[in-house]
Design a protein around this motif. Structure first.
Motif, short mmCIF file in Angstrom:
data_model
loop_
_atom_site.label_atom_id
_atom_site.label_comp_id
_atom_site.label_asym_id
_atom_site.label_seq_id
_atom_site.Cartn_x
_atom_site.Cartn_y
_atom_site.Cartn_z
N MET A 1 0.85 -1.18 0.00
CA MET A 1 0.00 0.00 0.00
C MET A 1 0.89 1.24 0.00
O MET A 1 1.85 1.32 0.72
N SER A 2 0.57 2.21 -0.81
CA SER A 2 1.37 3.44 -0.87
C SER A 2 1.09 4.30 0.34
O SER A 2 0.04 4.22 0.95
N SER A 3 2.04 5.17 0.65
CA SER A 3 1.86 6.05 1.81
C SER A 3 0.92 7.19 1.45
O SER A 3 0.87 7.65 0.32
N CYS A 4 0.20 7.65 2.43
CA CYS A 4 -0.78 8.71 2.25
C CYS A 4 -0.13 10.05 2.58
O CYS A 4 0.45 10.21 3.63
N SER A 5 -0.23 11.01 1.70
CA SER A 5 0.44 12.29 1.93
C SER A 5 -0.46 13.31 2.63
O SER A 5 -0.01 14.39 2.96
N THR A 6 -1.72 12.97 2.89
CA THR A 6 -2.61 13.96 3.48
C THR A 6 -2.69 13.87 4.99
O THR A 6 -2.76 14.89 5.65
N CYS A 7 -2.70 12.69 5.56
CA CYS A 7 -2.76 12.54 7.01
C CYS A 7 -1.90 11.36 7.41
O CYS A 7 -1.51 10.55 6.59
N SER A 8 -1.61 11.25 8.69
CA SER A 8 -0.68 10.25 9.16
C SER A 8 -1.23 8.83 9.08
O SER A 8 -0.48 7.88 9.07
N VAL A 9 -2.53 8.67 9.02
CA VAL A 9 -3.12 7.35 8.91
C VAL A 9 -3.77 7.25 7.53
O VAL A 9 -4.56 8.10 7.16
N CYS A 10 -3.42 6.23 6.79
CA CYS A 10 -3.95 6.11 5.42
C CYS A 10 -5.06 5.07 5.40
O CYS A 10 -4.80 3.89 5.56
N SER A 11 -6.29 5.53 5.23
CA SER A 11 -7.42 4.62 5.14
C SER A 11 -8.49 5.29 4.30
O SER A 11 -8.60 6.51 4.28
N PRO A 12 -9.31 4.50 3.61
CA PRO A 12 -10.37 5.11 2.78
C PRO A 12 -11.30 6.03 3.54
O PRO A 12 -11.61 7.11 3.06
N PRO A 13 -11.76 5.68 4.78
CA PRO A 13 -12.65 6.61 5.47
C PRO A 13 -12.00 7.96 5.75
O PRO A 13 -12.64 8.99 5.64
N LEU A 14 -10.71 7.95 6.08
CA LEU A 14 -10.01 9.20 6.35
C LEU A 14 -9.92 10.04 5.08
O LEU A 14 -10.19 11.23 5.09
N THR A 15 -9.55 9.40 3.98
CA THR A 15 -9.45 10.12 2.71
C THR A 15 -10.81 10.68 2.31
O THR A 15 -10.91 11.82 1.87
N THR A 16 -11.86 9.89 2.51
CA THR A 16 -13.22 10.35 2.22
C THR A 16 -13.58 11.52 3.12
O THR A 16 -14.16 12.51 2.66
N SER A 17 -13.22 11.43 4.40
CA SER A 17 -13.52 12.53 5.33
C SER A 17 -12.79 13.80 4.94
O SER A 17 -13.34 14.89 5.04
N LEU A 18 -11.53 13.67 4.50
CA LEU A 18 -10.78 14.85 4.07
C LEU A 18 -11.40 15.47 2.82
O LEU A 18 -11.48 16.69 2.71
N ALA A 19 -11.84 14.65 1.90
CA ALA A 19 -12.50 15.17 0.70
C ALA A 19 -13.80 15.88 1.07
O ALA A 19 -14.09 16.97 0.56
N GLN A 20 -14.54 15.29 1.98
CA GLN A 20 -15.78 15.89 2.45
C GLN A 20 -15.49 17.22 3.16
O GLN A 20 -16.18 18.21 2.96
N THR A 21 -14.45 17.23 3.96
CA THR A 21 -14.05 18.43 4.69
C THR A 21 -13.66 19.54 3.72
O THR A 21 -14.06 20.70 3.89
N SER A 22 -12.91 19.20 2.70
CA SER A 22 -12.50 20.18 1.70
C SER A 22 -13.73 20.77 1.00
O SER A 22 -13.82 21.98 0.80
#
Length: 107
Positions: A1-22
């Protein structure tokens, strides 16, 4: 799995939450500047801050979203002539005065 550059924990819910937040930050800015619906902008900022709080992330991008929501929230409160509640509201978000970023304190 590639590292996530947006937050320290890389998971689909977190990425979805960041997109929603944006998207919510963009919506709050539009409500402020285009619609001139300051109450809706403030409420959107509060919802965005709740999402960020539930993520419990303290990386740079999450902190920037938090600051963005706070800045827009302060501006919305100012437009609603609710200055008396600004500091207590910001303190609810940051808990301690010394944790509030300088760009927010300057407002």
């Amino acid at each position: 799995m590639s590292s996530c550059s947006t937050c320290s924990v890389c998971s689909p819910p977190l990425t979805t939450s960041l997109a929603q937040t944006s998207s919510m930050l963009d919506a709050a800015a539009e409500q402020m500047m285009v619609d001139k619906d300051f109450q809706a902008a403030f409420e959107t900022c509060e919802r965005g801050l709740e999402i960020l709080a539930s993520m419990d992330q303290e990386d740079n991008r999450c902190r920037e979203f938090k600051a963005g929501f706070c800045i827009l929230g302060i501006q919305a409160q100012a437009e609603l002539n609710q200055w008396h509640g600004v500091l207590s509201w910001v303190l609810q978000q940051y808990e301690h005065l010394e944790k509030i970023p300088a760009k927010i304190m300057q407002m």
